[in-house]
Write a protein that holds these residues in place. Sequence first.
Motif, PDB file in Angstrom:
ATOM      1  N   TYR A  76      25.083  30.269  -0.085  1.00 43.48           N
ATOM      2  CA  TYR A  76      26.127  29.407   0.464  1.00 43.48           C
ATOM      3  C   TYR A  76      27.268  30.218   1.071  1.00 43.48           C
ATOM      4  N   GLY A  77      27.728  31.211   0.316  1.00 46.25           N
ATOM      5  CA  GLY A  77      28.887  31.981   0.747  1.00 46.25           C
ATOM      6  C   GLY A  77      28.678  32.658   2.082  1.00 46.25           C
ATOM      7  N   ASP A  78      27.519  33.289   2.265  1.00 43.89           N
ATOM      8  CA  ASP A  78      27.253  34.006   3.515  1.00 43.89           C
ATOM      9  C   ASP A  78      27.315  33.064   4.717  1.00 43.89           C
ATOM     10  N   GLU A  79      26.718  31.887   4.576  1.00 48.01           N
ATOM     11  CA  GLU A  79      26.707  30.958   5.708  1.00 48.01           C
ATOM     12  C   GLU A  79      28.114  30.493   6.059  1.00 48.01           C
ATOM     13  N   ASP A  80      28.927  30.208   5.044  1.00 48.50           N
ATOM     14  CA  ASP A  80      30.267  29.712   5.333  1.00 48.50           C
ATOM     15  C   ASP A  80      31.212  30.818   5.786  1.00 48.50           C
ATOM     16  N   VAL A  81      30.997  32.024   5.327  1.00 55.85           N
ATOM     17  CA  VAL A  81      31.782  33.148   5.861  1.00 55.85           C
ATOM     18  C   VAL A  81      31.499  33.306   7.353  1.00 55.85           C
ATOM     19  N   TYR A  82      30.223  33.202   7.734  1.00 53.28           N
ATOM     20  CA  TYR A  82      29.873  33.298   9.152  1.00 53.28           C
ATOM     21  C   TYR A  82      30.498  32.157   9.952  1.00 53.28           C
ATOM     22  N   LEU A  83      30.336  30.931   9.473  1.00 53.27           N
ATOM     23  CA  LEU A  83      30.839  29.780  10.230  1.00 53.27           C
ATOM     24  C   LEU A  83      32.354  29.808  10.372  1.00 53.27           C
TER      25      LEU A  83
ATOM     26  N   TYR B 268      17.890  19.752  12.561  1.00 54.66           N
ATOM     27  CA  TYR B 268      19.330  19.877  12.383  1.00 54.66           C
ATOM     28  C   TYR B 268      20.050  19.281  13.590  1.00 54.66           C
ATOM     29  N   PHE B 269      21.039  18.426  13.299  1.00 60.71           N
ATOM     30  CA  PHE B 269      21.766  17.708  14.347  1.00 60.71           C
ATOM     31  C   PHE B 269      23.264  17.893  14.174  1.00 60.71           C
ATOM     32  N   ILE B 270      23.974  17.929  15.307  1.00 59.98           N
ATOM     33  CA  ILE B 270      25.424  17.749  15.317  1.00 59.98           C
ATOM     34  C   ILE B 270      25.695  16.488  16.115  1.00 59.98           C
ATOM     35  N   ASP B 271      26.475  15.579  15.522  1.00 62.23           N
ATOM     36  CA  ASP B 271      26.646  14.237  16.076  1.00 62.23           C
ATOM     37  C   ASP B 271      25.241  13.626  16.228  1.00 62.23           C
ATOM     38  N   HIS B 272      24.861  13.230  17.430  1.00 64.11           N
ATOM     39  CA  HIS B 272      23.510  12.684  17.635  1.00 64.11           C
ATOM     40  C   HIS B 272      22.621  13.667  18.396  1.00 64.11           C
ATOM     41  N   ASP B 273      23.071  14.923  18.493  1.00 62.53           N
ATOM     42  CA  ASP B 273      22.390  15.900  19.340  1.00 62.53           C
ATOM     43  C   ASP B 273      21.566  16.889  18.513  1.00 62.53           C
ATOM     44  N   PHE B 274      20.278  16.971  18.821  1.00 64.12           N
ATOM     45  CA  PHE B 274      19.390  17.916  18.151  1.00 64.12           C
ATOM     46  C   PHE B 274      19.789  19.355  18.477  1.00 64.12           C
TER      47      PHE B 274
ATOM     48  N   TYR C 291      18.222  22.474  16.358  1.00 67.00           N
ATOM     49  CA  TYR C 291      17.075  23.352  16.121  1.00 67.00           C
ATOM     50  C   TYR C 291      16.262  22.776  14.961  1.00 67.00           C
ATOM     51  N   ALA C 292      15.106  23.361  14.708  1.00 65.41           N
ATOM     52  CA  ALA C 292      14.242  22.932  13.602  1.00 65.41           C
ATOM     53  C   ALA C 292      13.679  24.156  12.896  1.00 65.41           C
ATOM     54  N   LEU C 293      13.462  24.022  11.598  1.00 61.66           N
ATOM     55  CA  LEU C 293      12.850  25.056  10.773  1.00 61.66           C
ATOM     56  C   LEU C 293      11.808  24.390   9.878  1.00 61.66           C
ATOM     57  N   TYR C 294      10.786  25.148   9.491  1.00 61.59           N
ATOM     58  CA  TYR C 294       9.796  24.544   8.611  1.00 61.59           C
ATOM     59  C   TYR C 294       9.410  25.492   7.480  1.00 61.59           C
TER      60      TYR C 294
ATOM     61  N   ARG D 148      25.287  28.642  20.107  1.00 63.18           N
ATOM     62  CA  ARG D 148      25.293  27.267  20.616  1.00 63.18           C
ATOM     63  C   ARG D 148      25.705  26.276  19.533  1.00 63.18           C
ATOM     64  N   PHE D 149      25.234  26.504  18.307  1.00 64.03           N
ATOM     65  CA  PHE D 149      25.563  25.607  17.206  1.00 64.03           C
ATOM     66  C   PHE D 149      27.065  25.614  16.929  1.00 64.03           C
ATOM     67  N   VAL D 150      27.655  26.799  16.859  1.00 63.99           N
ATOM     68  CA  VAL D 150      29.092  26.892  16.579  1.00 63.99           C
ATOM     69  C   VAL D 150      29.902  26.247  17.697  1.00 63.99           C
ATOM     70  N   GLN D 151      29.519  26.476  18.934  1.00 64.99           N
ATOM     71  CA  GLN D 151      30.236  25.871  20.059  1.00 64.99           C
ATOM     72  C   GLN D 151      30.145  24.351  20.014  1.00 64.99           C
ATOM     73  N   ARG D 152      28.965  23.837  19.669  1.00 64.58           N
ATOM     74  CA  ARG D 152      28.799  22.384  19.584  1.00 64.58           C
ATOM     75  C   ARG D 152      29.581  21.813  18.407  1.00 64.58           C
ATOM     76  N   MET D 153      29.623  22.538  17.303  1.00 65.66           N
ATOM     77  CA  MET D 153      30.405  22.107  16.148  1.00 65.66           C
ATOM     78  C   MET D 153      31.889  22.084  16.484  1.00 65.66           C
ATOM     79  N   ALA D 154      32.372  23.107  17.172  1.00 68.59           N
ATOM     80  CA  ALA D 154      33.781  23.152  17.578  1.00 68.59           C
ATOM     81  C   ALA D 154      34.116  21.994  18.510  1.00 68.59           C
ATOM     82  N   GLN D 155      33.201  21.666  19.415  1.00 65.92           N
ATOM     83  CA  GLN D 155      33.433  20.545  20.328  1.00 65.92           C
ATOM     84  C   GLN D 155      33.477  19.230  19.568  1.00 65.92           C
TER      85      GLN D 155
END
Length: 270
Positions: free
Chosen positions: A20-27, A171-177, A179-182, A255-262
Motif C-alpha cells: 500500500y505504502g509504495d503505491e501511495d508514495v508514488y501517487l 481499472y476506471f477513472i470516472d467512467h473511463d477505462f 487499463y486491465a490486469l489479470y 496517463r493514469f495520474v493525469q486523468r486522476m488529476a483532471q
Amino acid sequence: MRAKILYVTDLSYPAKGRRYGDEDVYLTGRLREHFDLALCHPLDAAALMDAFDAVVVRNSGPVIHYQTGYDEFRAAAIDRGTRVFTQLTGKADMIGKQYLVDLSEAGYPVIPTTDSTPDSLPEATSYVVKPKLGSDSIGLRKVSRDELTHLSLDGLLAQPLIDFRYEVSFYFIDHDFQYALYVPDPAQRWELERYEPTDADRAFAQRFVDWNTIDHGIQRVDACRTATGELLLVELEDLNPFLSLELTDDTTRTRFVQRMAQSLTDLLAL
C-alpha cells in the motif's frame, strides 16, 4: 491558489501481496505537481477534512477494521458536503455487498448470489459464504450444500464455488477505462500481469461502471473467466481499490495520474 487535498491512506497496513505504502508514495509524489497535499490515517480524516478543499480516499485498508470511525467520517462528509474522491454516491462495495445479490436477481452477469435461500443457487461441489460488510476475504468460508441449507444467512451472502480459468481486473477513472490486469494462476491472487481486453471485455466492465452512481472517482471491476469462457462479476470495488500501478508501464502510469488529476479538478469545480 492551488487546491488543498487531504489524502487518506494507511501506509503501514500489512496488505497480503500488496505494498500500500509504495503505491501511495508514488501517487502523492505525482499529484503534488497539481495540488498541495497532506497525508493522514483514515481515523484522522473526519477531524482534519474541513481544512481542505477535497478528500482523496486511497489505500486506507478494509474499513471493517475501523467501521465506527469510517461511518463517522462518511456521515460527516455527506452532512458537510465535503468533496470526496471517490464520491460517496457509489452503490457497490463502499456500502457493502448487497449489490451482488441485487445484480444477480436482476440478471446481470454476476456470480450467482443470494442472502436468503440456497434454492436459487446452481448445484456446485461447494459454496462460499461471506459477510456483506466484509473485504479482503475476512470472514469468508467454504461450506457444503447441506451445511448451506441449514445455515442462517443473516448479514451474509452465499455463492457457488465457481470453476474459473483466471481473474481479471479492469481499472476506471470516472467512467473511463484506463487499463486491465489479470491473474494467470487463481491460487496467486496478487501475482498479476498485463491484460489486453477485447471489445467484449471492455463492454462487460463498462456496464457495471455505468450502473454505479459515481461521476468522479476510481473503480475496479473484478471478474472471473469461467471454464466455458464467459466473464462473471466477482466484485465492484468503488471505495479504495488497490491499483497495482507498479505492474503497468510508464506511459500507463503517467496517463493514469493525469486523468486522476483532471477528475479531481472537475470535482473541485462542483
